[in-house]
Design an enzyme around this catalytic site. Structure first.
Site, mmCIF file in Angstrom:
data_model
loop_
_atom_site.group_PDB
_atom_site.id
_atom_site.type_symbol
_atom_site.label_atom_id
_atom_site.label_comp_id
_atom_site.label_asym_id
_atom_site.label_seq_id
_atom_site.Cartn_x
_atom_site.Cartn_y
_atom_site.Cartn_z
ATOM 1 N N LYS A 147 134.489 91.746 65.419
ATOM 2 C CA LYS A 147 133.825 90.858 64.461
ATOM 3 C C LYS A 147 134.839 89.852 63.957
ATOM 4 O O LYS A 147 135.958 90.213 63.593
ATOM 5 C CB LYS A 147 133.271 91.702 63.312
ATOM 6 C CG LYS A 147 132.975 90.948 62.036
ATOM 7 C CD LYS A 147 132.141 91.825 61.117
ATOM 8 C CE LYS A 147 132.447 91.555 59.654
ATOM 9 N NZ LYS A 147 131.610 92.379 58.768
ATOM 10 N N ASP A 175 123.906 90.956 55.017
ATOM 11 C CA ASP A 175 124.861 91.825 54.324
ATOM 12 C C ASP A 175 124.655 91.612 52.817
ATOM 13 O O ASP A 175 123.881 92.337 52.182
ATOM 14 C CB ASP A 175 126.291 91.444 54.786
ATOM 15 C CG ASP A 175 127.417 92.103 54.004
ATOM 16 O OD1 ASP A 175 127.151 92.852 53.058
ATOM 17 O OD2 ASP A 175 128.607 91.862 54.334
ATOM 18 N N LYS A 221 135.514 86.484 61.416
ATOM 19 C CA LYS A 221 135.027 85.662 60.301
ATOM 20 C C LYS A 221 134.972 84.203 60.750
ATOM 21 O O LYS A 221 135.896 83.737 61.425
ATOM 22 C CB LYS A 221 135.972 85.794 59.102
ATOM 23 C CG LYS A 221 136.082 87.208 58.565
ATOM 24 C CD LYS A 221 134.957 87.550 57.616
ATOM 25 C CE LYS A 221 135.158 88.931 57.016
ATOM 26 N NZ LYS A 221 134.053 89.352 56.166
ATOM 27 N N GLU A 248 126.347 87.254 61.048
ATOM 28 C CA GLU A 248 126.151 87.948 59.780
ATOM 29 C C GLU A 248 126.180 86.978 58.616
ATOM 30 O O GLU A 248 127.091 86.154 58.510
ATOM 31 C CB GLU A 248 127.267 88.989 59.641
ATOM 32 C CG GLU A 248 127.083 89.937 58.486
ATOM 33 C CD GLU A 248 128.231 90.945 58.375
ATOM 34 O OE1 GLU A 248 129.046 91.058 59.325
ATOM 35 O OE2 GLU A 248 128.321 91.622 57.348
ATOM 36 N N GLY A 296 132.425 97.446 56.144
ATOM 37 C CA GLY A 296 133.623 97.944 55.469
ATOM 38 C C GLY A 296 134.018 97.062 54.294
ATOM 39 O O GLY A 296 133.668 95.886 54.231
ATOM 40 N N ASP A 308 130.902 86.742 61.381
ATOM 41 C CA ASP A 308 130.491 86.953 59.985
ATOM 42 C C ASP A 308 130.844 85.694 59.203
ATOM 43 O O ASP A 308 132.001 85.293 59.143
ATOM 44 C CB ASP A 308 131.216 88.169 59.389
ATOM 45 C CG ASP A 308 130.745 88.497 57.969
ATOM 46 O OD1 ASP A 308 129.836 87.807 57.450
ATOM 47 O OD2 ASP A 308 131.295 89.451 57.376
ATOM 48 N N LYS A 351 126.144 98.697 53.279
ATOM 49 C CA LYS A 351 127.377 99.083 52.594
ATOM 50 C C LYS A 351 126.970 99.976 51.426
ATOM 51 O O LYS A 351 126.148 99.566 50.597
ATOM 52 C CB LYS A 351 128.127 97.858 52.077
ATOM 53 C CG LYS A 351 128.788 97.047 53.184
ATOM 54 C CD LYS A 351 129.493 95.829 52.640
ATOM 55 C CE LYS A 351 130.185 95.064 53.772
ATOM 56 N NZ LYS A 351 130.549 93.696 53.359
ATOM 57 N N SER A 391 137.058 94.221 62.239
ATOM 58 C CA SER A 391 136.740 92.943 61.606
ATOM 59 C C SER A 391 138.033 92.159 61.430
ATOM 60 O O SER A 391 139.011 92.674 60.900
ATOM 61 C CB SER A 391 136.090 93.231 60.249
ATOM 62 O OG SER A 391 135.925 92.038 59.536
HETATM 63 MG MG LIG Z 1 129.833 90.704 55.868
#
Ligand SMILES: [Mg+2]
Length: 368
Positions: free
Chosen positions: A162, A239, A164, A214, A291, A189, A263, A136
């Site tokens: 992944k 999430d 952001k 996400e 994570g 995400d 998670k 990520s």
């Molecule tokens: Mg997330």
């Protein structure tokens, strides 16, 4: 099982690279580590994934400590337990505070696995001996910087990248990545950075064959996500919106999500995580393990959970060295060609480096 002693430590661990949230930039990670001792002497470890400030959810290190000391530890100490599943039942009268609950529950699962002489993975019902992992990447100063980073991780063998995104750092970024990395699984995400009115922007992401997007909309929403999913080809993954198997059921029935990021801390522990996994498996919804910048203890729990069969998509569980100069477990978690080998010793499968724990401890309290 009967837990007779618990120690809470506030650890302050140096991050390899500064981490930026809406509350500022941090160079250390502060978190709670919990050590539980059974009456037979077996020791189990749990980690709170609550951050120092409430940017991911409402919980913090301090609220977790309060919940543990004043409510959760008194419930667990000296209670006869046959199975770790009983912990979430005992905690059920206390609303939310899932990360605090999960901290003790994880340690109880570790003790249970050791006492029944099996790995935490097999105690949970997992069978994989290695797990596929992704990475990520936060928002970078420029697209060029991001491309360089992604290139490094792809060469290291990570199976999924992944990235952001947020308004203004989305369509151009994802287009560039897709052009440069044609065959790599890429996902975005958004951490709730968009509203339904932004659907036109999000629809442009459909062109880049992303594995998923996400949590594009609000952290407590499952209604607008259902509307948005109807407009997008790209699967939505929830999430922040999912705290329980009930939340998962409602979101799946509404069509708000096609994939779920599990998670352990967010859902209150391994028992609830497993229930969400099982519900999703029965309903054709793939899951993966997100994570929270965990130390080796939380990372070990993530590795064990990911061995369950419906963790089809690579998770966020990178190697220890991605975040830490020095981790608190031995051996550290190592990623080789995009895989982590599942440890084969009983319990969480990694030894705790007590010297390292001591050197990172900022505060500590013992309960019995
Ligand atoms: Mg997330």
């Amino acid at each position: 099982m009967k837990i007779t002693e618990i120690t809470i430590r506030h650890l302050k661990m140096k991050l390899n690279a500064p981490f930026t949230t809406s509350f500022g930039t941090f160079t250390d990670k502060d978190f709670l580590l919990l050590e539980a001792k059974d009456e037979d002497g077996t020791i189990g470890w749990g980690e709170s994934v609550a951050f120092h400030s409430p940017w991911y959810n409402e919980e913090t290190l301090q609220t977790n400590w309060h919940m543990l000391e004043d409510f959760l530890i008194p419930i667990i100490l000296n209670k006869d337990l046959k199975h770790p599943d009983e912990v979430s039942e005992l905690f059920a009268p206390i609303r939310k505070n899932n990360m605090a609950k999960s901290t003790i529950e994880g340690a109880v699962w570790d003790i249970y696995a050791q006492q029944t002489n099996q790995t935490l993975a097999s105690a949970l019902g997992g069978h994989k001996n290695k797990i596929e992992v992704g990475i990520s990447i936060g928002i970078q100063k420029s697209i060029d910087d991001l491309v360089l980073l992604v290139d490094e991780y792809v060469k290291e063998g990570y199976k999924r990248i992944k990235v952001k995104i947020k308004p203004g750092w989305d369509v151009d970024v994802m287009r560039t990545l897709r052009e440069k990395f044609l065959d790599v699984a890429i996902m975005a995400d958004a951490n709730s950075a968009y509203r339904l009115e932004d659907a036109e922007t999000l629809k442009q992401l459909d062109a880049f064959d992303l594995t998923m997007i996400e949590q594009p909309l609000a952290s407590d929403d499952i209604i607008d996500h259902a509307q948005l999913q109807k407009m997008l080809k790209t699967p939505i993954c929830l999430d922040e919106s999912i705290h329980s198997v009930e939340d998962a059921r409602k979101a799946v029935e509404l069509g708000s999500t096609k994939i779920i990021n599990i998670k352990i801390g967010r859902v209150g522990g391994l028992t609830e995580a497993k229930k969400i996994h099982d519900y999703c498996e029965a309903n054709g919804i793939p899951v993966w393990c997100g994570g929270m910048l965990e130390s080796g203890i939380g990372r070990a729990h993530n590795v064990a959970l990911t061995t369950l069969s419906n963790f089809i998509l690579p998770g966020d569980t990178a190697g220890s060295s991605r975040y830490w100069e020095k981790d608190i477990i031995e051996p550290e978690v190592i990623v080789e060609n995009g895989f982590i080998k599942v440890p084969q010793t009983a319990g969480i499968g990694y030894a705790v480096d007590r010297e390292a724990v001591k050197s990172f401890t900022a505060a500590k309290k013992h309960y019995k």
